[in-house]
Design a protein around this motif. Structure first.
Motif, PDB file in Angstrom:
ATOM      1  N   MET A  41      -5.083   0.460  -5.666  1.00  0.00           N
ATOM      2  CA  MET A  41      -4.326  -0.108  -4.689  1.00  0.00           C
ATOM      3  C   MET A  41      -5.385  -1.405  -3.786  1.00  0.00           C
ATOM      4  O   MET A  41      -5.002  -2.046  -3.016  1.00  0.00           O
ATOM      5  N   ASP A  42      -6.510  -1.361  -4.424  1.00  0.00           N
ATOM      6  CA  ASP A  42      -7.665  -2.379  -3.929  1.00  0.00           C
ATOM      7  C   ASP A  42      -7.025  -3.687  -4.268  1.00  0.00           C
ATOM      8  O   ASP A  42      -7.127  -4.138  -5.403  1.00  0.00           O
ATOM      9  N   LEU A  43      -6.558  -4.608  -3.229  1.00  0.00           N
ATOM     10  CA  LEU A  43      -5.939  -6.009  -3.574  1.00  0.00           C
ATOM     11  C   LEU A  43      -6.904  -7.122  -3.698  1.00  0.00           C
ATOM     12  O   LEU A  43      -6.852  -8.018  -4.248  1.00  0.00           O
ATOM     13  N   GLN A  44      -8.313  -6.614  -3.232  1.00  0.00           N
ATOM     14  CA  GLN A  44      -9.346  -7.711  -3.448  1.00  0.00           C
ATOM     15  C   GLN A  44     -10.127  -7.741  -4.858  1.00  0.00           C
ATOM     16  O   GLN A  44     -10.827  -8.597  -5.103  1.00  0.00           O
ATOM     17  N   ASN A  45      -9.824  -6.809  -5.798  1.00  0.00           N
ATOM     18  CA  ASN A  45     -10.059  -6.557  -6.922  1.00  0.00           C
ATOM     19  C   ASN A  45      -9.337  -7.484  -7.948  1.00  0.00           C
ATOM     20  O   ASN A  45      -8.118  -6.832  -8.231  1.00  0.00           O
ATOM     21  N   HIS A  46      -9.904  -8.542  -8.518  1.00  0.00           N
ATOM     22  CA  HIS A  46      -8.934  -9.257  -9.395  1.00  0.00           C
ATOM     23  C   HIS A  46      -9.169  -9.072 -10.813  1.00  0.00           C
ATOM     24  O   HIS A  46      -8.534  -9.704 -11.482  1.00  0.00           O
ATOM     25  N   THR A  47     -10.015  -8.039 -11.080  1.00  0.00           N
ATOM     26  CA  THR A  47     -10.217  -7.770 -12.359  1.00  0.00           C
ATOM     27  C   THR A  47      -9.546  -6.569 -13.134  1.00  0.00           C
ATOM     28  O   THR A  47      -9.389  -6.403 -14.127  1.00  0.00           O
ATOM     29  N   VAL A  48      -8.523  -6.242 -12.347  1.00  0.00           N
ATOM     30  CA  VAL A  48      -7.486  -5.240 -12.442  1.00  0.00           C
ATOM     31  C   VAL A  48      -6.265  -5.716 -12.286  1.00  0.00           C
ATOM     32  O   VAL A  48      -5.846  -6.163 -11.205  1.00  0.00           O
ATOM     33  N   SER A  49      -5.302  -5.609 -13.048  1.00  0.00           N
ATOM     34  CA  SER A  49      -3.806  -5.635 -12.924  1.00  0.00           C
ATOM     35  C   SER A  49      -3.034  -4.685 -13.099  1.00  0.00           C
ATOM     36  O   SER A  49      -3.303  -3.732 -14.237  1.00  0.00           O
ATOM     37  N   THR A  50      -2.154  -4.059 -12.385  1.00  0.00           N
ATOM     38  CA  THR A  50      -1.326  -3.105 -12.518  1.00  0.00           C
ATOM     39  C   THR A  50       0.126  -3.266 -12.864  1.00  0.00           C
ATOM     40  O   THR A  50       0.426  -4.480 -12.714  1.00  0.00           O
ATOM     41  N   PHE A  51       0.802  -2.402 -13.555  1.00  0.00           N
ATOM     42  CA  PHE A  51       2.070  -2.682 -14.102  1.00  0.00           C
ATOM     43  C   PHE A  51       3.097  -1.592 -13.811  1.00  0.00           C
ATOM     44  O   PHE A  51       2.753  -0.291 -13.852  1.00  0.00           O
ATOM     45  N   ALA A  52       4.494  -1.700 -13.830  1.00  0.00           N
ATOM     46  CA  ALA A  52       5.132  -0.744 -14.012  1.00  0.00           C
ATOM     47  C   ALA A  52       6.556  -1.219 -14.947  1.00  0.00           C
ATOM     48  O   ALA A  52       7.287  -2.171 -14.509  1.00  0.00           O
ATOM     49  N   ASN A  53       6.675  -0.464 -15.960  1.00  0.00           N
ATOM     50  CA  ASN A  53       7.507  -0.853 -16.911  1.00  0.00           C
ATOM     51  C   ASN A  53       8.828  -0.238 -16.890  1.00  0.00           C
ATOM     52  O   ASN A  53       9.698  -0.672 -17.482  1.00  0.00           O
ATOM     53  N   ALA A  54       8.997   0.877 -16.558  1.00  0.00           N
ATOM     54  CA  ALA A  54      10.447   1.473 -16.300  1.00  0.00           C
ATOM     55  C   ALA A  54      10.266   2.445 -15.216  1.00  0.00           C
ATOM     56  O   ALA A  54       9.179   2.840 -14.605  1.00  0.00           O
ATOM     57  N   ILE A  55      11.600   2.966 -14.987  1.00  0.00           N
ATOM     58  CA  ILE A  55      11.877   3.870 -13.931  1.00  0.00           C
ATOM     59  C   ILE A  55      13.172   4.968 -14.016  1.00  0.00           C
ATOM     60  O   ILE A  55      13.770   4.324 -14.790  1.00  0.00           O
ATOM     61  N   ASN A  56      12.837   6.169 -13.903  1.00  0.00           N
ATOM     62  CA  ASN A  56      13.848   7.114 -14.093  1.00  0.00           C
ATOM     63  C   ASN A  56      14.780   7.405 -12.952  1.00  0.00           C
ATOM     64  O   ASN A  56      14.521   6.915 -11.841  1.00  0.00           O
ATOM     65  N   ARG A  57      15.566   8.472 -13.278  1.00  0.00           N
ATOM     66  CA  ARG A  57      16.766   8.602 -12.099  1.00  0.00           C
ATOM     67  C   ARG A  57      16.032   9.198 -10.693  1.00  0.00           C
ATOM     68  O   ARG A  57      16.428   8.978  -9.857  1.00  0.00           O
ATOM     69  N   SER A  58      14.881   9.873 -11.013  1.00  0.00           N
ATOM     70  CA  SER A  58      14.217  10.560  -9.685  1.00  0.00           C
ATOM     71  C   SER A  58      13.087   9.524  -9.207  1.00  0.00           C
ATOM     72  O   SER A  58      12.600   9.752  -8.324  1.00  0.00           O
ATOM     73  N   ILE A 101      10.474   5.845 -19.754  1.00  0.00           N
ATOM     74  CA  ILE A 101      10.512   7.145 -19.352  1.00  0.00           C
ATOM     75  C   ILE A 101      11.699   7.556 -19.086  1.00  0.00           C
ATOM     76  O   ILE A 101      12.823   6.962 -18.793  1.00  0.00           O
ATOM     77  N   ASN A 102      12.290   9.039 -19.555  1.00  0.00           N
ATOM     78  CA  ASN A 102      13.462   9.439 -19.398  1.00  0.00           C
ATOM     79  C   ASN A 102      13.580  10.243 -18.235  1.00  0.00           C
ATOM     80  O   ASN A 102      12.689  10.434 -17.270  1.00  0.00           O
ATOM     81  N   ASN A 103      14.727  10.870 -18.008  1.00  0.00           N
ATOM     82  CA  ASN A 103      15.025  11.751 -16.687  1.00  0.00           C
ATOM     83  C   ASN A 103      14.105  12.997 -16.549  1.00  0.00           C
ATOM     84  O   ASN A 103      13.955  13.622 -15.582  1.00  0.00           O
ATOM     85  N   ALA A 104      13.740  13.594 -17.652  1.00  0.00           N
ATOM     86  CA  ALA A 104      12.892  14.677 -17.679  1.00  0.00           C
ATOM     87  C   ALA A 104      11.624  14.387 -17.425  1.00  0.00           C
ATOM     88  O   ALA A 104      10.561  15.283 -17.384  1.00  0.00           O
ATOM     89  N   GLY A 105      11.172  13.012 -17.448  1.00  0.00           N
ATOM     90  CA  GLY A 105       9.827  12.548 -17.047  1.00  0.00           C
ATOM     91  C   GLY A 105       8.856  12.502 -18.389  1.00  0.00           C
ATOM     92  O   GLY A 105       7.616  12.279 -18.048  1.00  0.00           O
ATOM     93  N   TYR A 106       9.330  12.357 -19.308  1.00  0.00           N
ATOM     94  CA  TYR A 106       8.814  12.212 -20.523  1.00  0.00           C
ATOM     95  C   TYR A 106       8.504  10.520 -20.823  1.00  0.00           C
ATOM     96  O   TYR A 106       9.507   9.547 -20.655  1.00  0.00           O
ATOM     97  N   VAL A 107       7.506  10.155 -21.204  1.00  0.00           N
ATOM     98  CA  VAL A 107       7.055   8.952 -21.204  1.00  0.00           C
ATOM     99  C   VAL A 107       6.654   8.660 -22.761  1.00  0.00           C
ATOM    100  O   VAL A 107       6.146   9.348 -23.322  1.00  0.00           O
TER     101      VAL A 107
END
Length: 363
Positions: A41-58, A101-107
């Motif tokens: 969550m540290d917005l001031q650290n530019h050496t790290v990028s985070t990603f979110a590729n998919a989302i399930n029903r929950s 990720i599927n609805n069972a939470g398997y990635v």
């Protein structure tokens, strides 16, 4: 004629959801609430990028982070916390990518393995090696694979290295990896699968060009349907829903522009753009809503988009003024049946690239 505002279109979209799901009471979304996704969550650290590729029903997401100096870590995340996904054969380190990720939470995703890469399936506790095609001098012991998507029955799709070199699309189920064919060329890659077992991706043709394909469950492994292009020499399909609506992108005549498309089984329909020369769809949900990323007018910036069946909506136009002053949503990678979107964005003050969750906000 003045077009309705993004808020008005999304309100109509919310009503459509209410009717389609049979829910009681009036539900109308007028905007999206933006939340930064853990773990970093540290917005001031530019050496790290985070990603979110998919989302399930929950609302669980296939997420992770990359470091500028190399290396990556993958997670299964909810709104407040994440579970580390271990790399294959190395429980103290994490995999490099989490794709779906599927609805069972398997990635599923791809992990380093010995001196190769292998697709994996994470069940919430352990990562399973999906293996490789059983061919070559040691029956696949030296071959790589990548995993891109998983459906609710647990079928996984991706691509595997062949003994001859080129990668070929596969469907994995219950420990067996089935090789799919091509559109006449040497390689293919599966990107998405629905709960019916229909598969989409891209394949080379005999002339070396690449086209999107659809493989329908129950057909022969070599029976891939060429979905064509929008006039150019290249197309790719990234997702397919239960109605066999396919989302992806294609070049137009002259290959000077790339646009997002939806294929309805009969024809490929070009979606509107955000004014720039490139747009590509990454996911489509049960209601036919499409998300992806596009260049805006003048190719000045990347913006995430939502296509609601009639209008192309810049997701930044759906945020409050306060949030827009801090964030630019640059990419939308996944959308669930409730309209929640897994996205990525850039913080305007710190310049950090972070994974985001966009949740419809009722008025």
């Amino acid at each position: 004629m003045t077009l309705p505002s993004a808020a008005h279109r999304l309100a109509s979209l919310g009503l459509t959801l209410c009717l389609a799901t049979g829910s009681l009471g009036a539900w109308a979304q007028t905007s999206f609430k933006l939340r930064q996704v853990p773990p970093f969550m540290d917005l001031q650290n530019h050496t790290v990028s985070t990603f979110a590729n998919a989302i399930n029903r929950s609302g669980l997401m296939a997420s992770g982070l990359y470091q500028q100096l190399g290396g990556g870590t993958s997670f299964r995340c909810d709104k407040t916390s994440c579970v580390d996904i271990p790399a294959l054969g190395s429980p103290h380190h994490s995999s490099t990518s989490a794709e779906a990720i599927n609805n069972a939470g398997y990635v599923v995703g791809t992990s380093p393995y010995q001196n190769m890469s292998r697709g994996y399936l994470f069940d919430g506790a352990n990562s399973m090696n999906l293996g490789a095609f059983p061919e070559g001098w040691c029956q696949g012991c030296d071959l790589s694979s990548v995993a891109h998507d998983i459906n609710n029955p647990g079928q996984v799709v991706g691509a595997g290295e062949t003994a001859d070199g080129p990668y070929r699309a596969f469907i994995w189920q219950g420990g067996t990896m089935t090789k799919l064919g091509t559109l006449g060329g040497v390689s293919s890659e599966a990107r998405g699968i629905n709960d019916r077992g229909d598969v989409v991706g891209e394949s080379t043709l005999a002339d070396g060009t690449t086209h999107a394909f659809l493989y329908r469950h129950g057909y022969g492994a070599d029976d891939l349907r060429d979905l064509g292009t929008l006039g150019g020499s290249w197309s790719a399909a990234h997702a397919v829903n239960g109605q066999r609506l396919v989302a992806g992108c294609s070049t137009t005549a002259g290959d000077t522009q790339t646009v997002a498309f939806v294929h309805d089984g009969t024809s490929m329909k070009a979606l509107p753009t955000l004014g720039g020369s490139y747009a590509c769809a990454s996911d489509i949900n049960v209601h036919g809503w499409v998300v992806g990323s596009a260049l805006i007018t003048g190719d000045a910036e990347w913006h995430g988009f939502l296509y609601d069946g009639t209008q192309m909506i810049d997701l930044n136009d759906t945020l409050s003024d306060e949030v827009r002053a801090r964030w630019t949503v640059t990419y939308a990678s996944g959308i669930n049946r409730h309209g929640q979107i897994a996205a990525m964005g850039t913080h305007k003050v710190h310049g950090s690239e972070r994974a985001l969750l966009l949740t419809p906000r009722a008025p």
